[in-house]
Write a protein that holds these residues in place. Structure first.
Motif, PDB file in Angstrom:
ATOM      1  N   VAL A 273       1.008  -1.156   0.088  1.00 40.43           N
ATOM      2  CA  VAL A 273       0.052  -0.076   0.159  1.00 40.43           C
ATOM      3  C   VAL A 273       0.854   1.333  -0.009  1.00 40.43           C
ATOM      4  O   VAL A 273       0.512   2.033  -0.685  1.00 40.43           O
ATOM      5  N   VAL A 274       1.904   1.324   0.937  1.00 43.24           N
ATOM      6  CA  VAL A 274       2.836   2.466   0.818  1.00 43.24           C
ATOM      7  C   VAL A 274       3.605   2.728  -0.169  1.00 43.24           C
ATOM      8  O   VAL A 274       3.475   3.821  -0.944  1.00 43.24           O
ATOM      9  N   ASP A 275       4.022   1.501  -1.153  1.00 42.00           N
ATOM     10  CA  ASP A 275       4.646   1.719  -2.397  1.00 42.00           C
ATOM     11  C   ASP A 275       3.748   1.998  -3.517  1.00 42.00           C
ATOM     12  O   ASP A 275       4.132   3.366  -4.209  1.00 42.00           O
ATOM     13  N   LYS A 276       2.490   1.887  -3.494  1.00 44.41           N
ATOM     14  CA  LYS A 276       1.573   2.013  -4.552  1.00 44.41           C
ATOM     15  C   LYS A 276       1.125   3.412  -4.180  1.00 44.41           C
ATOM     16  O   LYS A 276       1.005   4.235  -5.313  1.00 44.41           O
ATOM     17  N   THR A 277       0.947   3.941  -3.124  1.00 38.63           N
ATOM     18  CA  THR A 277       0.578   5.328  -2.616  1.00 38.63           C
ATOM     19  C   THR A 277       1.499   6.155  -3.151  1.00 38.63           C
ATOM     20  O   THR A 277       1.197   7.222  -3.794  1.00 38.63           O
ATOM     21  N   ALA A 278       2.793   6.019  -2.814  1.00 39.97           N
ATOM     22  CA  ALA A 278       3.915   7.042  -3.123  1.00 39.97           C
ATOM     23  C   ALA A 278       4.016   7.088  -4.638  1.00 39.97           C
ATOM     24  O   ALA A 278       4.118   8.348  -5.266  1.00 39.97           O
ATOM     25  N   ALA A 279       4.039   6.024  -5.576  1.00 40.52           N
ATOM     26  CA  ALA A 279       4.041   5.821  -6.744  1.00 40.52           C
ATOM     27  C   ALA A 279       2.850   6.789  -7.322  1.00 40.52           C
ATOM     28  O   ALA A 279       3.113   7.633  -8.386  1.00 40.52           O
ATOM     29  N   VAL A 280       1.548   6.453  -7.098  1.00 37.47           N
ATOM     30  CA  VAL A 280       0.343   6.923  -7.564  1.00 37.47           C
ATOM     31  C   VAL A 280       0.512   8.344  -7.478  1.00 37.47           C
ATOM     32  O   VAL A 280       0.131   9.165  -8.555  1.00 37.47           O
ATOM     33  N   ALA A 281       0.466   8.831  -6.137  1.00 43.59           N
ATOM     34  CA  ALA A 281       0.586  10.173  -5.814  1.00 43.59           C
ATOM     35  C   ALA A 281       1.808  11.245  -6.503  1.00 43.59           C
ATOM     36  O   ALA A 281       1.217  12.227  -6.910  1.00 43.59           O
ATOM     37  N   SER A 282       2.716  10.259  -6.803  1.00 44.82           N
ATOM     38  CA  SER A 282       3.892  11.151  -7.373  1.00 44.82           C
ATOM     39  C   SER A 282       3.564  11.298  -8.649  1.00 44.82           C
ATOM     40  O   SER A 282       3.819  12.557  -9.399  1.00 44.82           O
TER      41      SER A 282
ATOM     42  N   PHE B 241      -7.402   5.162   0.235  1.00 41.38           N
ATOM     43  CA  PHE B 241      -8.538   4.625   0.665  1.00 41.38           C
ATOM     44  C   PHE B 241      -8.889   3.258  -0.471  1.00 41.38           C
ATOM     45  O   PHE B 241      -9.235   2.154  -0.232  1.00 41.38           O
ATOM     46  N   ASP B 242      -8.320   3.478  -1.566  1.00 41.64           N
ATOM     47  CA  ASP B 242      -8.344   2.442  -2.761  1.00 41.64           C
ATOM     48  C   ASP B 242      -7.732   1.165  -2.471  1.00 41.64           C
ATOM     49  O   ASP B 242      -7.924   0.175  -2.958  1.00 41.64           O
ATOM     50  N   HIS B 243      -6.607   1.300  -1.684  1.00 44.13           N
ATOM     51  CA  HIS B 243      -5.843   0.204  -1.522  1.00 44.13           C
ATOM     52  C   HIS B 243      -5.830  -0.373  -0.219  1.00 44.13           C
ATOM     53  O   HIS B 243      -5.160  -1.393   0.126  1.00 44.13           O
ATOM     54  N   VAL B 244      -6.781   0.023   0.730  1.00 52.28           N
ATOM     55  CA  VAL B 244      -7.004  -0.439   1.870  1.00 52.28           C
ATOM     56  C   VAL B 244      -8.688  -0.839   2.178  1.00 52.28           C
ATOM     57  O   VAL B 244      -9.527  -0.079   2.034  1.00 52.28           O
ATOM     58  N   ASP B 245      -8.775  -2.204   2.126  1.00 49.90           N
ATOM     59  CA  ASP B 245     -10.243  -2.903   2.085  1.00 49.90           C
ATOM     60  C   ASP B 245     -11.125  -1.938   3.058  1.00 49.90           C
ATOM     61  O   ASP B 245     -12.347  -1.972   2.745  1.00 49.90           O
ATOM     62  N   ALA B 246     -10.689  -1.901   4.304  1.00 54.31           N
ATOM     63  CA  ALA B 246     -11.832  -0.981   5.259  1.00 54.31           C
ATOM     64  C   ALA B 246     -12.075   0.267   4.542  1.00 54.31           C
ATOM     65  O   ALA B 246     -13.186   0.738   5.174  1.00 54.31           O
ATOM     66  N   LEU B 247     -11.160   1.021   3.896  1.00 57.77           N
ATOM     67  CA  LEU B 247     -11.456   2.176   3.648  1.00 57.77           C
ATOM     68  C   LEU B 247     -11.931   2.415   2.203  1.00 57.77           C
ATOM     69  O   LEU B 247     -12.089   3.625   1.675  1.00 57.77           O
ATOM     70  N   LYS B 248     -12.172   1.205   1.532  1.00 55.61           N
ATOM     71  CA  LYS B 248     -12.622   1.470  -0.078  1.00 55.61           C
ATOM     72  C   LYS B 248     -14.073   2.143  -0.199  1.00 55.61           C
ATOM     73  O   LYS B 248     -13.881   2.910  -1.123  1.00 55.61           O
ATOM     74  N   PRO B 249     -14.870   1.805   0.775  1.00 55.43           N
ATOM     75  CA  PRO B 249     -16.128   2.771   0.693  1.00 55.43           C
ATOM     76  C   PRO B 249     -16.210   4.132   0.621  1.00 55.43           C
ATOM     77  O   PRO B 249     -16.693   4.912  -0.059  1.00 55.43           O
TER      78      PRO B 249
ATOM     79  N   LEU C 228     -16.699   6.889  -2.390  1.00 55.77           N
ATOM     80  CA  LEU C 228     -17.504   8.070  -2.096  1.00 55.77           C
ATOM     81  C   LEU C 228     -16.995   9.218  -2.836  1.00 55.77           C
ATOM     82  O   LEU C 228     -17.654   9.840  -3.412  1.00 55.77           O
ATOM     83  N   ILE C 229     -15.543   9.476  -2.656  1.00 56.15           N
ATOM     84  CA  ILE C 229     -15.037  10.522  -3.202  1.00 56.15           C
ATOM     85  C   ILE C 229     -14.492  10.661  -4.711  1.00 56.15           C
ATOM     86  O   ILE C 229     -14.187  11.484  -5.352  1.00 56.15           O
TER      87      ILE C 229
END
Length: 360
Positions: free
Chosen positions: A192-201, A333-341, A345-346
């Motif tokens: 999740v951390v790697d994907k977040t950093a890559a996509v955000a960048s 949110f998209d990469h954490v199951d509990a936060l996907k809703p 939403l956004i």
């Protein structure tokens, strides 16, 4: 159960109030950190490539940040020089504006039998109100730019240090996950951390790439139309366009009003307005979806909410920073199951999960 639900809701509400209170009262500290973090996230791929070629991490971070800083300062100097050139036209703009007002007064006086004195009194009251709003907005922009220049050394230091210590920060996050969620969740958290950093960048790079493309297109288009100081207006509109919805309208309106005052023909302002309408459509339906839309997709409702909330909390800095922050949050949110809703939403499209995130 009902009391527990109310207590949980009150806890969440109190947490949100405390977070936004902290953001508001700690903004002198947080704004430089936020800008430095955005710059660091933007430069992570370049820094990694330099490290892969044998450049030490510290030196690679310093080179990346300093080169970016030089480019930003060069662009700021160019805009400042163009602004000085634009200032030479102010006497002519004032004279033409006065002529237009006098013509308008005569027309209204003849058609509606309204005395010129009452027209001027009403107009002065309206202009005073608009001037206060415009002055406040422009003042916020200049204060933000001034604050940015004052804190430029701090922001540079934050960017360099965040690039240098990014692995330590990542290990800290993984350690927290290991402690609170167990070792079985560490591999998932690392992904999740790697994907977040890559996509955000990639998202932040896409935003700035769109601004750069539009700076070139706007400048060329306004030059062909025959607008003086086309470079200044082209870059200004593209830069303000980083602020969603409001930015494009404000920037293009300024240029249309300028051409309406300075040009003798009404055709030129109409052409300029049509040009910016076409550019806005290209931005909304072609460039932004192709460059940034594949990375992060935020719906208009929450983008506007982030924009207004950012303005409320951090003024102009918040208008610029909160939308990318919401985009980064959506990646998480998209990469954490509990936060996907929340990500659904956004986001601006519905996501269908194979397993429901919330089960009864």
């Amino acid at each position: 159960m009902k009391n527990n639900a109310i207590a949980r809701f009150n806890q969440v509400l109190l947490f949100m109030v405390l977070v936004f209170a902290l953001l508001y009262f700690a903004k002198p500290f947080l704004i430089p950190v936020a800008i430095g973090g955005m710059m660091a996230m933007l430069l992570v791929p370049v820094c990694k490539r330099m490290e892969q070629r044998g450049v030490p991490r510290g030196l690679a971070a310093v080179i990346c940040v300093l080169l970016t800083l030089v480019l930003l300062l060069a662009g700021a100097y160019l805009l400042f020089h163009q602004l000085i050139e634009l200032g030479k036209d102010l006497p002519m703009i004032g004279r033409k504006l006065n002529e237009m007002l006098n013509s308008g007064h005569d027309f209204i006086s003849e058609r509606f039998q309204l005395p010129v004195a009452k027209q001027k009194e009403y107009l002065q009251s309206q202009i005073a109100g608009l001037s206060n709003l415009a002055g406040q907005f422009i003042g916020d922009i200049f204060r933000f730019i001034l604050s940015f220049l004052v804190h430029i050394l701090i922001i540079t230091a934050y960017s360099v240090l965040l690039l240098i210590y990014r692995r330590r920060i990542k290990n800290f996050v993984l350690s927290l996950v290991s402690y609170y969620a167990g070792e079985t969740r560490v591999a998932e958290a690392r992904d999740v951390v790697d994907k977040t950093a890559a996509v955000a960048s990639a998202y932040l790079a896409g935003v700035f790439l769109v601004a750069l493309i539009f700076s070139v297109i706007n400048t060329i288009g306004l030059t062909i139309i025959g607008i003086e100081n086309a470079l200044f207006f082209g870059v200004m509109v593209a830069t303000i366009n980083i602020i969603p919805y409001i930015g494009s309208v404000v920037g293009s309106t300024v240029v249309v009003i300028y051409t309406l005052i300075t040009c003798d023909s009404l055709l030129t302002p109409v052409i300029v307005a049509f040009f910016f309408i076409v550019m806005q459509q290209i931005d909304s339906y072609i460039l932004t979806p192709k460059i940034t839309g594949g990375k992060i997709q935020l719906n208009a409702l929450f983008t506007l909410m982030a924009l207004l909330l950012g303005s409320l909390v951090w003024n102009v800095a918040g208008m610029i920073l909160f939308v990318p922050f919401l985009g980064v949050a959506k990646v998480i949110f998209d990469h954490v199951d509990a936060l996907k809703p929340y990500g659904n939403l956004i986001g601006d499209r519905d996501t269908k999960n194979k397993k429901p995130a919330i089960s009864r």
